[in-house]
Design a protein around this motif. Structure first.
Motif, PDB file in Angstrom:
ATOM      1  N   THR A   1       1.231  -1.286  -0.036  1.00  9.70           N
ATOM      2  CA  THR A   1      -0.204   0.192  -0.107  1.00  9.70           C
ATOM      3  C   THR A   1       0.837   1.266  -0.058  1.00  9.70           C
ATOM      4  OG1 THR A   1      -0.334  -0.213   2.917  1.00  9.70           O
ATOM      5  CG2 THR A   1      -1.809  -1.161   0.588  1.00  9.70           C
TER       6      THR A   1
ATOM      7  N   ARG B   1      -1.931   3.510  -2.273  1.00  6.98           N
ATOM      8  CA  ARG B   1      -0.970   5.056  -2.638  1.00  6.98           C
ATOM      9  C   ARG B   1       0.273   5.082  -3.472  1.00  6.98           C
ATOM     10  NH1 ARG B   1      -0.068   4.772   3.623  1.00  6.98           N
ATOM     11  NH2 ARG B   1      -2.138   5.731   4.597  1.00  6.98           N
TER      12      ARG B   1
ATOM     13  N   ALA C   1      -8.278   8.714   0.623  1.00  7.01           N
ATOM     14  CA  ALA C   1      -7.165   8.571   0.706  1.00  7.01           C
ATOM     15  C   ALA C   1      -6.283  10.160   0.419  1.00  7.01           C
ATOM     16  CB  ALA C   1      -7.055   7.346  -0.526  1.00  7.01           C
TER      17      ALA C   1
ATOM     18  N   LEU D   1      -2.282   5.288  -5.923  1.00 10.94           N
ATOM     19  CA  LEU D   1      -3.087   7.028  -6.326  1.00 10.94           C
ATOM     20  C   LEU D   1      -2.321   7.741  -6.617  1.00 10.94           C
ATOM     21  CD1 LEU D   1      -5.118   9.390  -5.382  1.00 10.94           C
ATOM     22  CD2 LEU D   1      -4.204   8.925  -2.951  1.00 10.94           C
TER      23      LEU D   1
ATOM     24  N   LYS E   1      -7.437  -2.642   0.548  1.00 11.88           N
ATOM     25  CA  LYS E   1      -6.622  -1.110   0.741  1.00 11.88           C
ATOM     26  C   LYS E   1      -6.635  -0.468   0.148  1.00 11.88           C
ATOM     27  CE  LYS E   1      -3.793  -3.724   4.725  1.00 11.88           C
ATOM     28  NZ  LYS E   1      -2.780  -3.948   5.310  1.00 11.88           N
ATOM     29  N   VAL E   2      -6.452   0.943   0.372  1.00 14.16           N
ATOM     30  CA  VAL E   2      -5.698   2.119  -0.689  1.00 14.16           C
ATOM     31  C   VAL E   2      -4.509   2.057  -1.470  1.00 14.16           C
ATOM     32  CG1 VAL E   2      -6.179   4.231  -1.109  1.00 14.16           C
ATOM     33  CG2 VAL E   2      -8.122   3.179   0.038  1.00 14.16           C
TER      34      VAL E   2
ATOM     35  N   LEU F   1     -11.687   4.437  -5.373  1.00 13.91           N
ATOM     36  CA  LEU F   1     -10.176   4.361  -5.399  1.00 13.91           C
ATOM     37  C   LEU F   1      -9.577   3.245  -5.564  1.00 13.91           C
ATOM     38  CD1 LEU F   1     -10.779   6.117  -1.651  1.00 13.91           C
ATOM     39  CD2 LEU F   1      -9.596   7.177  -3.591  1.00 13.91           C
TER      40      LEU F   1
ATOM     41  N   ARG G   1      -6.720   0.428  -5.617  1.00 13.20           N
ATOM     42  CA  ARG G   1      -7.095  -0.256  -4.397  1.00 13.20           C
ATOM     43  C   ARG G   1      -6.017  -1.677  -4.844  1.00 13.20           C
ATOM     44  NH1 ARG G   1     -10.305   0.411  -0.301  1.00 13.20           N
ATOM     45  NH2 ARG G   1     -12.270   2.132  -1.321  1.00 13.20           N
TER      46      ARG G   1
ATOM     47  N   GLU H   1     -14.791   8.352   0.999  1.00 14.72           N
ATOM     48  CA  GLU H   1     -13.788   7.523   1.512  1.00 14.72           C
ATOM     49  C   GLU H   1     -12.974   8.803   1.188  1.00 14.72           C
ATOM     50  OE1 GLU H   1     -11.264   3.595   1.977  1.00 14.72           O
ATOM     51  OE2 GLU H   1     -13.319   3.553   1.151  1.00 14.72           O
TER      52      GLU H   1
END
Length: 498
Positions: A158, A481, A414, A484, A478-479, A471, A473, A412
């Motif tokens: 993550t 990162r 992140a 992202l 889990k998101v 988002l 995942r 939600e």
């Protein structure tokens, strides 16, 4: 009896007509599973892949893949998990890095990587009927592995590149024993485990191995969706089930009638923190207690969490806690120099457990920040490795997430750190909207940044905010990162519209 011996016992003694895995409303029996286990085992034997060899499994949530897992574990080989959820180029890189002597996967999963995988070892194709054929390559020289290893599994990745963790037979057996996933008086039971988490994640792997160890039947769902899951609960009437927070939210949003879930007493929730207000809303709606757990791939499962009795006694005053340590585990919080801190002091969480590779006598420092209250409850407050340093100012993503999720339109949020040549890194964010939210995305971004400016220090305000449908995942939900940051970079590279 360890897990390898338990699987051997089941393969010897389970009746051919006993149900073991339900998939797409059709039951696989132990006779069918035993047949595929034999197919995989003989293919490995013919290729000279002996005991203690490392076997790469491109694991999908399918019955024949459970059979492949059983075949590797029961014969003393080592499972090296490979995720089919990755793009082909990333899977090929993962196969190269894993260095297993052989890779086993479905035709679809191998289509984009077979040639690359063949350069590193033998590629075996496992079709939906459980037939095995050589796809390409020759057995590779197996790279050195840690003796006693049962499973090599990637962490969720993550916050950065995933790392491969060695889970020993001792760790796996200890985790199953401490959680009661062991054989009772009877070889098999009629109880059911509903599994929706990918087997390539520790939560999904543990659920499958735990059910087999205890002799329970398995209802296998390829990917969580509300209707298949609720239908499985209705058909089989389990007392307990496991859902990640995103799935809990989906059940609530879908308005599933309470009578459909009437058999459930508890939902266990791990892989990522479950917001206390979400767990409480589910409990108030359905009367089903949500029991959060805390664990890690490195510990082969959970080391702390809530029990039904704890929830009855403490939920009203301890909502938001990760629970108390389980029987064979101990927790403490330490300062950066390793000195143990007192109750309610925040520091680095350390765990001592038989489920650790270091053994029950040694404390292992995690990447989580936490505090332990006077009643022994664990409270996770952040991560030690995800702080964003912006021009010398340290930012904890959780602070930004809480601010963004305080906006009524945000379901939600992140936050991640985007590398910046001048400042080192700047915080960037993405948000999912509440169902039915009727907002203009561009106007909402302006509003969210203003909202953060009103609540946070100037250096904590995100440099960019994206409104997304979903988002990004990891397979464990889990998101991510890492993804992202890639999403933000791609959006910034888009040409400006007039």
């Amino acid at each position: 009896m360890g897990i390898r011996e338990r699987l051997q016992e089941l393969l010897r003694e389970a009746p051919d007509d006993a149900e073991v895995v339900e998939f797409d409303l059709v039951w696989w029996t132990w006779g069918e599973l035993r047949r595929v286990v034999g197919e995989v085992s003989r293919a490995l034997d013919r290729a000279g892949i002996g005991p203690a060899s490392r076997v790469g499994l491109v694991l999908e949530n399918r019955p024949e893949h459970i059979a492949a897992l059983v075949a590797v574990l029961a014969t003393g080989r080592v499972v090296v998990t490979l995720s089919p959820l990755q793009p082909p180029a990333r899977l090929a890189s993962d196969i190269e890095g894993a260095g297993a002597a052989v890779v086993v996967g479905s035709p679809a999963a191998l289509d984009g990587v077979a040639a690359a995988a063949a350069d590193r070892g033998l590629v075996l194709e496992l079709d939906r009927q459980g037939a095995v054929r050589v796809r390409a390559g020759i057995p590779a020289t197996d790279v050195e592995h840690v003796p006693g290893t049962a499973i090599e599994m990637l962490t969720s990745g993550t916050t950065g590149p995933p790392k491969r963790v060695h889970i020993s037979e001792r760790q796996l057996d200890g985790s199953l024993t401490s959680s009661g996933q062991v054989r009772g008086e009877r070889l098999l039971t009629r109880a059911v485990t509903i599994s929706v988490t990918p087997m390539v994640h520790i939560g999904g792997m543990w659920r499958i191995v735990g059910a087999l160890s205890a002799g329970r039947r398995i209802v296998l769902i390829p990917k969580f969706a509300v209707e298949p899951w609720a239908s499985a609960v209705e058909r089989h009437r389990p007392r307990a089930a496991g859902l990640v927070p995103a799935a809990i939210r989906s059940v609530l949003d879908a308005g599933v009638p309470a009578e459909r879930l009437g058999s459930l007493k508890v939902i266990t929730s791990g892989t990522t923190a479950c917001p206390p207000e979400l767990a409480d809303r589910f409990y108030r709606t359905y009367g089903i207690r949500v029991l959060m757990t805390y664990g890690a791939t490195e510990f082969a499962g959970a080391v702390a969490g809530w029990t039904y009795q704890l929830h009855q006694e403490w939920w009203e005053t301890k909502a938001g806690s990760a629970g108390r340590p389980f029987g064979n585990s101990a927790l403490r919080v330490t300062a950066a120099d390793g000195v143990e801190l007192g109750a309610e002091e925040e520091g680095h969480l350390e765990v001592r457990t038989e489920q650790s590779a270091a053994g029950a006598a040694e404390w292992v420092r995690t990447s989580d920040l936490a505090r332990i209250d006077p009643d022994g409850f664990l409270w996770i407050t952040g991560r030690a490795d995800d702080a964003i340093v912006r021009g010398g100012f340290k930012i904890h993503p959780g602070v930004l997430v809480a601010s963004l999720e305080g906006h009524p339109a945000v379901r939600e949020a992140a936050v991640a750190g985007l590398p910046d040549e001048r400042l080192g890194a700047v915080p960037v964010a993405a948000v999912e909207l509440e169902p039915g939210a009727d907002v203009d995305a561009a106007a909402l971004v302006v509003e969210l940044i203003a909202h953060c400016r009103a609540e946070l220090a100037p250096y904590e305000v995100p440099a960019h905010v994206l409104v997304v449908d979903e988002l990004p995942r990891t397979p464990s939900t889990k998101v991510s990162r890492v993804d992202l940051v890639d999403l933000v970079r791609a959006r910034l590279a888009e040409p400006a519209t007039a």
